[in-house]
Design a protein around this motif. Sequence first.
Motif, mmCIF file in Angstrom:
data_model
loop_
_atom_site.group_PDB
_atom_site.id
_atom_site.type_symbol
_atom_site.label_atom_id
_atom_site.label_comp_id
_atom_site.label_asym_id
_atom_site.label_seq_id
_atom_site.Cartn_x
_atom_site.Cartn_y
_atom_site.Cartn_z
ATOM 1 N N GLN A 251 21.744 -8.785 -54.810
ATOM 2 C CA GLN A 251 23.162 -9.107 -54.598
ATOM 3 C C GLN A 251 23.497 -8.939 -53.129
ATOM 4 O O GLN A 251 22.959 -8.034 -52.471
ATOM 5 N N ASP A 252 24.443 -9.761 -52.629
ATOM 6 C CA ASP A 252 24.709 -9.634 -51.187
ATOM 7 C C ASP A 252 25.448 -8.337 -50.845
ATOM 8 O O ASP A 252 25.525 -7.952 -49.690
ATOM 9 N N ARG A 253 25.957 -7.623 -51.864
ATOM 10 C CA ARG A 253 26.593 -6.322 -51.611
ATOM 11 C C ARG A 253 25.583 -5.318 -51.037
ATOM 12 O O ARG A 253 25.946 -4.361 -50.370
ATOM 13 N N GLU A 254 24.303 -5.570 -51.321
ATOM 14 C CA GLU A 254 23.255 -4.652 -50.827
ATOM 15 C C GLU A 254 22.973 -4.856 -49.331
ATOM 16 O O GLU A 254 22.264 -4.072 -48.716
ATOM 17 N N LEU A 255 23.489 -5.938 -48.756
ATOM 18 C CA LEU A 255 23.186 -6.253 -47.347
ATOM 19 C C LEU A 255 24.235 -5.654 -46.413
ATOM 20 O O LEU A 255 25.387 -5.447 -46.809
ATOM 21 N N THR A 256 23.833 -5.417 -45.156
ATOM 22 C CA THR A 256 24.825 -5.035 -44.137
ATOM 23 C C THR A 256 25.650 -6.278 -43.792
ATOM 24 O O THR A 256 25.218 -7.421 -44.052
ATOM 25 N N ASN A 257 26.801 -6.071 -43.176
ATOM 26 C CA ASN A 257 27.608 -7.219 -42.746
ATOM 27 C C ASN A 257 26.836 -8.086 -41.752
ATOM 28 O O ASN A 257 26.982 -9.308 -41.724
ATOM 29 N N ASP A 258 25.991 -7.453 -40.935
ATOM 30 C CA ASP A 258 25.220 -8.221 -39.948
ATOM 31 C C ASP A 258 24.223 -9.160 -40.633
ATOM 32 O O ASP A 258 24.088 -10.319 -40.247
ATOM 33 N N GLU A 259 23.549 -8.654 -41.649
ATOM 34 C CA GLU A 259 22.575 -9.525 -42.329
ATOM 35 C C GLU A 259 23.307 -10.649 -43.082
ATOM 36 O O GLU A 259 22.841 -11.784 -43.140
ATOM 37 N N HIS A 260 24.459 -10.305 -43.617
ATOM 38 C CA HIS A 260 25.258 -11.325 -44.306
ATOM 39 C C HIS A 260 25.635 -12.430 -43.309
ATOM 40 O O HIS A 260 25.495 -13.630 -43.590
ATOM 41 N N LEU A 261 26.079 -12.013 -42.121
ATOM 42 C CA LEU A 261 26.421 -12.985 -41.070
ATOM 43 C C LEU A 261 25.204 -13.850 -40.729
ATOM 44 O O LEU A 261 25.310 -15.079 -40.588
ATOM 45 N N PHE A 262 24.054 -13.214 -40.599
ATOM 46 C CA PHE A 262 22.818 -13.907 -40.234
ATOM 47 C C PHE A 262 22.493 -15.006 -41.261
ATOM 48 O O PHE A 262 22.167 -16.143 -40.911
ATOM 49 N N ILE A 263 22.648 -14.676 -42.544
ATOM 50 C CA ILE A 263 22.348 -15.654 -43.604
ATOM 51 C C ILE A 263 23.396 -16.771 -43.609
ATOM 52 O O ILE A 263 23.062 -17.958 -43.658
ATOM 53 N N VAL A 264 24.676 -16.384 -43.513
ATOM 54 C CA VAL A 264 25.738 -17.398 -43.520
ATOM 55 C C VAL A 264 25.559 -18.360 -42.342
ATOM 56 O O VAL A 264 25.660 -19.590 -42.506
ATOM 57 N N ALA A 265 25.247 -17.820 -41.169
ATOM 58 C CA ALA A 265 25.096 -18.682 -39.980
ATOM 59 C C ALA A 265 23.997 -19.722 -40.210
ATOM 60 O O ALA A 265 24.168 -20.906 -39.903
ATOM 61 N N HIS A 266 22.886 -19.300 -40.783
ATOM 62 C CA HIS A 266 21.804 -20.256 -41.051
ATOM 63 C C HIS A 266 22.229 -21.281 -42.093
ATOM 64 O O HIS A 266 21.932 -22.469 -41.975
ATOM 65 N N GLN A 267 22.920 -20.814 -43.126
ATOM 66 C CA GLN A 267 23.331 -21.756 -44.179
ATOM 67 C C GLN A 267 24.320 -22.788 -43.642
ATOM 68 O O GLN A 267 24.237 -23.974 -43.970
ATOM 69 N N VAL A 268 25.266 -22.316 -42.815
ATOM 70 C CA VAL A 268 26.241 -23.251 -42.242
ATOM 71 C C VAL A 268 25.511 -24.299 -41.392
ATOM 72 O O VAL A 268 25.801 -25.495 -41.472
ATOM 73 N N HIS A 269 24.521 -23.842 -40.619
ATOM 74 C CA HIS A 269 23.739 -24.795 -39.822
ATOM 75 C C HIS A 269 23.062 -25.835 -40.714
ATOM 76 O O HIS A 269 23.067 -27.024 -40.422
ATOM 77 N N GLU A 270 22.468 -25.344 -41.804
ATOM 78 C CA GLU A 270 21.758 -26.293 -42.687
ATOM 79 C C GLU A 270 22.720 -27.323 -43.258
ATOM 80 O O GLU A 270 22.370 -28.497 -43.424
ATOM 81 N N LEU A 271 23.960 -26.914 -43.549
ATOM 82 C CA LEU A 271 24.946 -27.882 -44.061
ATOM 83 C C LEU A 271 25.292 -28.912 -42.993
ATOM 84 O O LEU A 271 25.394 -30.111 -43.267
ATOM 85 N N TRP A 272 25.457 -28.439 -41.760
ATOM 86 C CA TRP A 272 25.729 -29.399 -40.671
ATOM 87 C C TRP A 272 24.537 -30.334 -40.468
ATOM 88 O O TRP A 272 24.699 -31.523 -40.246
ATOM 89 N N PHE A 273 23.325 -29.773 -40.560
ATOM 90 C CA PHE A 273 22.126 -30.619 -40.383
ATOM 91 C C PHE A 273 22.115 -31.734 -41.437
ATOM 92 O O PHE A 273 21.746 -32.870 -41.162
ATOM 93 N N LYS A 274 22.536 -31.372 -42.657
ATOM 94 C CA LYS A 274 22.532 -32.374 -43.735
ATOM 95 C C LYS A 274 23.439 -33.556 -43.369
ATOM 96 O O LYS A 274 23.090 -34.727 -43.571
ATOM 97 N N LEU A 275 24.595 -33.218 -42.815
ATOM 98 C CA LEU A 275 25.541 -34.269 -42.439
ATOM 99 C C LEU A 275 25.002 -35.113 -41.267
ATOM 100 O O LEU A 275 25.149 -36.341 -41.246
ATOM 101 N N VAL A 276 24.361 -34.444 -40.318
ATOM 102 C CA VAL A 276 23.758 -35.162 -39.182
ATOM 103 C C VAL A 276 22.720 -36.156 -39.701
ATOM 104 O O VAL A 276 22.669 -37.317 -39.270
ATOM 105 N N ILE A 277 21.902 -35.718 -40.662
ATOM 106 C CA ILE A 277 20.864 -36.596 -41.219
ATOM 107 C C ILE A 277 21.501 -37.844 -41.832
ATOM 108 O O ILE A 277 21.050 -38.969 -41.620
ATOM 109 N N ARG A 278 22.581 -37.652 -42.559
ATOM 110 C CA ARG A 278 23.258 -38.816 -43.168
ATOM 111 C C ARG A 278 23.745 -39.788 -42.106
ATOM 112 O O ARG A 278 23.581 -41.002 -42.215
#
Length: 360
Positions: free
Chosen positions: A24-51
């Motif tokens: 569960q993400d409750r087990e993560l520090t806020n920093d690790e949560h930020l790290f994961i969210v930042a990568h996921q947001v990038h991947e979503l933008w990459f998807k749109l760029v590909i289209r």
Amino acid sequence: MSATYWDYIRVEELTDLQAGLAQQDRELTNDEHLFIVAHQVHELWFKLVIRELESACELFNRDPVPETSLAAAARGLRRVCRIFRLATEHFSLLETMTTRDYLDFRDKLTPASGFQSAQFREIEILLGLENSQRIPLNEKVGTLDVLKTADGQTTPAWERVNERISAGISLRVALEQWLARTPIDGSRPSQGNDQERVDGFLTRFLRQHEHAIQAALGERSQSDSDRNAVQAKFQVELEQARDYLMDQNPRTRRIRAAILFIECYRELPLLAWPREILDHTLEVEQTYLIFRQRHARMVERMIGRRVGTGGSDGVDYLDRTALAYRVFPDLWKARTFLLRRDHLPSLDHGESYQFKADQG
Ligand code: HEM
């Protein structure tokens, strides 16, 4: 059933995806949560760029490219630029994490790395980066090897990237085909004397380039030795222009002439949108390059010059890719040789570039 925000945006599923390797993400520090969210947001933008890149490739692969679609294509490319700019901004958000905060969870990632982002590779391929241009992770491991499992099995990421390579579609190739057909001085490749007409334009252009250099030298008030040094530099520039424009390969020559022609006479109605397309394409590469450079500076600030989790030599590797991964060198190079308006060669067949209704 009426739509709801949470069903349409899939909020519950989306916010359930940030646990990384934990339950569960409750087990993560806020920093690790930020790290994961930042990568996921990038991947979503990459998807749109590909289209957007897929749509642009599809359009410029058509023969002829419908004039009425160029404005929409320019908008799509502009969107890609904005996405890269925005994605680049996310690195400043990551910089709210300190080196120590990152080191607290970094080791568990190894050997995972952004280097394994299949969508990032798809963007490179769709832009037109060749496999031969790639810088491997290290002497033993190539860029695509890291998309396989440790025991060499293929993965959906590997398949996705290999399908892109096999498709052989890229914005660079599509634009080159379009430029190779662009009428130059009113002449099309299907005309018998096309090469002569293209070379005629290039010869006139080079003559004007020489005049521009003479004029620039005349405007300088310098000592003789300074003047000679500058003159030598201009001479080199002129020779470079000649080598570049008078390339041995007639197709390359035609493509470069088309870039120059569109830039020189961009006020002509039928050249206005092509010029926007070329400028936005250059900007796509510029913003992608800035993304790479900014990522590298964030990484240097975060982990210094240590080895990356993926096993590369870290910042040195990233800086090398930022320098070497250029896809549209002709668009950049043409800027060196462009002339100011009053030095442009005279135009012989300007009437070919008016809107049809204007031609009477
Ligand atoms: C604390 C944050 C980050 C650090 C320290 C970091 C570090 C690195 C390092 C050292 C590399 C080189 C490969 C390796 O040896 O691992 C790399 C590659 C890469 N990273 Fe990051 N990164 C971070 C955040 C991000 C984010 C948020 C993204 C967005 C998707 C990202 C995307 C990439 C990509 C696409 C590559 C491959 C670049 C290429 O091959 O040219 N990174 N990263």
